[in-house]
Motif scaffolding. Structure first.
Motif, mmCIF file in Angstrom:
data_model
loop_
_atom_site.group_PDB
_atom_site.id
_atom_site.type_symbol
_atom_site.label_atom_id
_atom_site.label_comp_id
_atom_site.label_asym_id
_atom_site.label_seq_id
_atom_site.Cartn_x
_atom_site.Cartn_y
_atom_site.Cartn_z
ATOM 1 N N ARG A 60 10.577 -5.977 -29.997
ATOM 2 C CA ARG A 60 10.832 -7.043 -29.024
ATOM 3 C C ARG A 60 11.598 -6.442 -27.853
ATOM 4 O O ARG A 60 12.562 -5.698 -28.057
ATOM 5 C CB ARG A 60 11.673 -8.169 -29.631
ATOM 6 N N LEU A 61 11.178 -6.778 -26.653
ATOM 7 C CA LEU A 61 11.931 -6.417 -25.450
ATOM 8 C C LEU A 61 12.459 -7.710 -24.852
ATOM 9 O O LEU A 61 11.680 -8.606 -24.516
ATOM 10 C CB LEU A 61 11.041 -5.684 -24.445
ATOM 11 N N LYS A 62 13.782 -7.804 -24.741
ATOM 12 C CA LYS A 62 14.417 -9.029 -24.268
ATOM 13 C C LYS A 62 15.215 -8.757 -23.000
ATOM 14 O O LYS A 62 15.764 -7.675 -22.813
ATOM 15 C CB LYS A 62 15.365 -9.576 -25.340
ATOM 16 N N GLY A 63 15.293 -9.765 -22.161
ATOM 17 C CA GLY A 63 16.055 -9.651 -20.926
ATOM 18 C C GLY A 63 15.233 -10.134 -19.757
ATOM 19 O O GLY A 63 13.990 -10.045 -19.761
ATOM 20 N N GLN A 64 15.909 -10.628 -18.739
ATOM 21 C CA GLN A 64 15.231 -11.218 -17.582
ATOM 22 C C GLN A 64 14.291 -10.223 -16.904
ATOM 23 O O GLN A 64 13.254 -10.601 -16.356
ATOM 24 C CB GLN A 64 16.280 -11.722 -16.577
ATOM 25 N N ASN A 65 14.647 -8.925 -16.949
ATOM 26 C CA ASN A 65 13.865 -7.913 -16.244
ATOM 27 C C ASN A 65 12.971 -7.103 -17.178
ATOM 28 O O ASN A 65 12.505 -6.018 -16.806
ATOM 29 C CB ASN A 65 14.814 -6.972 -15.491
ATOM 30 N N ALA A 66 12.729 -7.622 -18.371
ATOM 31 C CA ALA A 66 11.966 -6.848 -19.361
ATOM 32 C C ALA A 66 10.562 -6.504 -18.867
ATOM 33 O O ALA A 66 10.100 -5.369 -19.029
ATOM 34 C CB ALA A 66 11.891 -7.615 -20.670
ATOM 35 N N ALA A 67 9.881 -7.472 -18.266
ATOM 36 C CA ALA A 67 8.503 -7.227 -17.826
ATOM 37 C C ALA A 67 8.454 -6.175 -16.723
ATOM 38 O O ALA A 67 7.632 -5.252 -16.766
ATOM 39 C CB ALA A 67 7.860 -8.531 -17.356
ATOM 40 N N ALA A 68 9.334 -6.294 -15.738
ATOM 41 C CA ALA A 68 9.363 -5.327 -14.640
ATOM 42 C C ALA A 68 9.740 -3.944 -15.149
ATOM 43 O O ALA A 68 9.196 -2.927 -14.696
ATOM 44 C CB ALA A 68 10.347 -5.781 -13.562
ATOM 45 N N ALA A 69 10.668 -3.898 -16.096
ATOM 46 C CA ALA A 69 11.116 -2.612 -16.628
ATOM 47 C C ALA A 69 10.000 -1.923 -17.414
ATOM 48 O O ALA A 69 9.784 -0.712 -17.279
ATOM 49 C CB ALA A 69 12.343 -2.820 -17.511
#
Length: 372
Positions: A60-69
Motif C-alpha cells: 500500500r502506498l499512502k499519502g496525498q502525493n502517493a500517485a505523483a510520487a
C-alpha cells in the motif's frame, strides 16, 4: 541470503492436493498437480483454474502525493488513474531498462501495488529510496493472493458475491466473499477472463477450499501458468524483460501513457526517459521482442539461439512452450530489428538442429478479457 524457503498460507492444501512443490522466487510453490501441466492448461482455457500467487508482493502506498510520487518512477499515468481502476506499469532505470513490471490500483485513499516475487525486496528498497517522506509504504504481509482464471471464473465467483459479475477488465473492488473482506481485481495472467483476490492469510484456505469445491474449478500450478501467459503474449519478468531491455525493445509501447511521452502534458520525468523517448521518436533499436511459431512439432525453449538463413546469429528465445491451445510450438524471442517483420523466417538451434520458425503476431491465442 538465507536458503530457507518461505511457504504460502496454502502450502498444506497444495501438498494434500498432490502438488509437486518446487523452489520459486524464494518460496515452495506448486509447479503442477496430478492432472498434469497440459490438462491444467486446457482446463483453465475451458473452465476455471485456481492459482496460488501469494508469493507476489502486495504493497500500500499512502499519502496525498502517493500517485505523483509513484508516477515519477514509471512511464505511466498514475495521477489520473480513476478510483477502483488498475493499470499495468513498470519501473525503469536510468538507462531505460525495465527493473520490474507491476500492477497499480487506485483504492481511493491509497494505491494498492502488486510486484513480482523475485523483485519484491528490490522494489520495496527502490520505493523507499525514491518516494518522499510524506508517502508511506506499507508492505502487506497478512494477506494471500489467489487468481481465479478462465471463461467460467465469473460464473463461479458471482455465486459467492454477485457484484463481481458487473466488474470490467481492470476494475477493482473491496467486497465480501463468504463473509471475508477481499480486494478483487478483474484481471490476471492467463489472457482469460478472471479475478485476482487478495484475502487475509487466516481465511485463505477457507476461500480456496470453497472455490475448488465447485466442479468447474481445478488447482493450477506454475507450469500451466507459464504456458497460458505465453500463448497470450504476456511477458515474464527475468525472462522476456530485464534491466538491459527497454520498453521499446520489449514491444511495450502500448503501456507507455500518451501524457508521459515527448508531446504529453506530463512528458518524461521518469528514470531513463531520455533514452526511452528518443527510441520512440527515432525507432532506432537494435532488437525487438517478437512472437515465433515453429514450423515443426518440436517446442523451442528459452535460451535457444536464433539464426538467419545464412547462419548468422540474430537473436535468442526468451520463453517457449509446446502451445497446448495454439496447437503448435510458440515462443517469444528478441531478434535483430531488421528481421522482426511478420512472416520473416528464422532458425532456432535445438540440440544442434536448426529448426525453422516464423515471426508471427502475438497473442498466439486470443485474449478474452471481459470489457462489457
Amino acid at each position: 541470503m538465507s536458503d530457507q524457503l518461505y511457504k504460502t498460507a496454502l502450502y498444506d492444501i497444495h501438498v494434500a492436493a498432490g502438488a509437486k512443490m518446487v523452489p520459486f522466487a524464494g518460496y515452495e510453490m506448486p509447479v503442477q498437480y496430478p492432472l498434469g501441466v497440459k490438462k491444467e492448461h486446457l482446463h483453465t482455457r475451458n473452465a476455471a483454474g485456481l492459482f496460488d500467487v501469494s508469493h507476489m508482493g502486495q504493497l500500500r502506498l499512502k499519502g496525498q502525493n502517493a500517485a505523483a510520487a509513484l508516477e515519477a518512477l514509471v512511464p505511466v499515468d498514475i495521477i489520473d488513474l480513476p478510483s477502483q481502476k488498475q493499470r499495468y506499469a513498470f519501473f525503469t532505470n536510468d538507462d531505460g531498462g525495465i527493473m520490474d513490471d507491476l500492477m497499480v490500483a487506485n483504492f481511493g485513499d491509497h494505491l494498492f501495488v502488486v510486484v513480482n516475487a523475485a523483485c519484491k525486496e528490490q522494489d520495496i528498497a527502490h520505493l523507499a529510496a525514491n518516494l518522499p517522506a510524506d508517502v508511506e509504504i506499507e508492505v502487506i504481509e497478512d494477506r494471500s493472493l489467489l487468481a481465479l482464471q478462465g471463461p467460467q471464473a465469473a460464473d463461479v465467483l458471482s455465486r459467492l458475491q454477485s457484484s463481481v459479475a458487473n466488474m470490467l477488465f481492470m476494475d477493482t473492488a473491496v467486497v465480501e466473499i463468504n463473509g471475508i473482506e477481499c480486494y478483487v481485481s478483474r484481471s490476471g495472467y492467463t489472457g482469460e477472463d478472471g479475478y485476482e483476490i487478495s484475502v487475509p492469510n487466516d481465511k485463505a484456505a477457507e476461500l480456496a477450499e470453497t472455490l475448488t469445491s465447485f466442479e468447474e474449478v481445478e488447482w493450477i500450478g506454475l507450469g500451466a501458468r507459464d504456458s497460458l501467459r505465453l500463448e497470450c503474449g504476456l511477458c515474464l519478468y527475468g525472462h522476456d524483460l530485464d534491466t538491459t531491455t527497454t520498453p521499446v525493445e520489449a514491444s511495450l509501447l502500448w503501456a507507455i501513457s500518451k501524457n508521459r511521452r515527448a508531446d504529453g502534458e506530463r512528458a518524461a520525468g521518469f528514470p531513463g526517459a531520455d533514452v526511452i523517448l528518443k527510441q520512440i521518436e527515432t525507432k532506432d533499436v537494435n532488437r525487438k521482442r517478437v512472437g515465433l511459431v515453429g514450423q515443426t512439432k518440436a517446442p523451442v525453449r528459452e535460451g535457444c539461439k536464433l539464426y538467419d538463413a545464412n547462419d548468422n546469429e540474430i537473436g535468442i528465445v526468451t520463453s517457449g512452450t509446446a502451445g497446448p491451445t495454439a496447437g503448435k510450438p510458440v515462443s517469444m524471442a528478441y531478434v535483430r530489428t531488421d528481421l522482426a517483420s511478420l512472416g520473416t523466417e528464422v532458425f532456432a538451434d535445438v540440440r544442434g538442429k536448426k529448426l525453422p520458425m516464423t515471426v508471427e503476431k502475438m497473442p498466439f491465442v486470443p485474449q478474452r478479457y471481459y470489457r462489457g
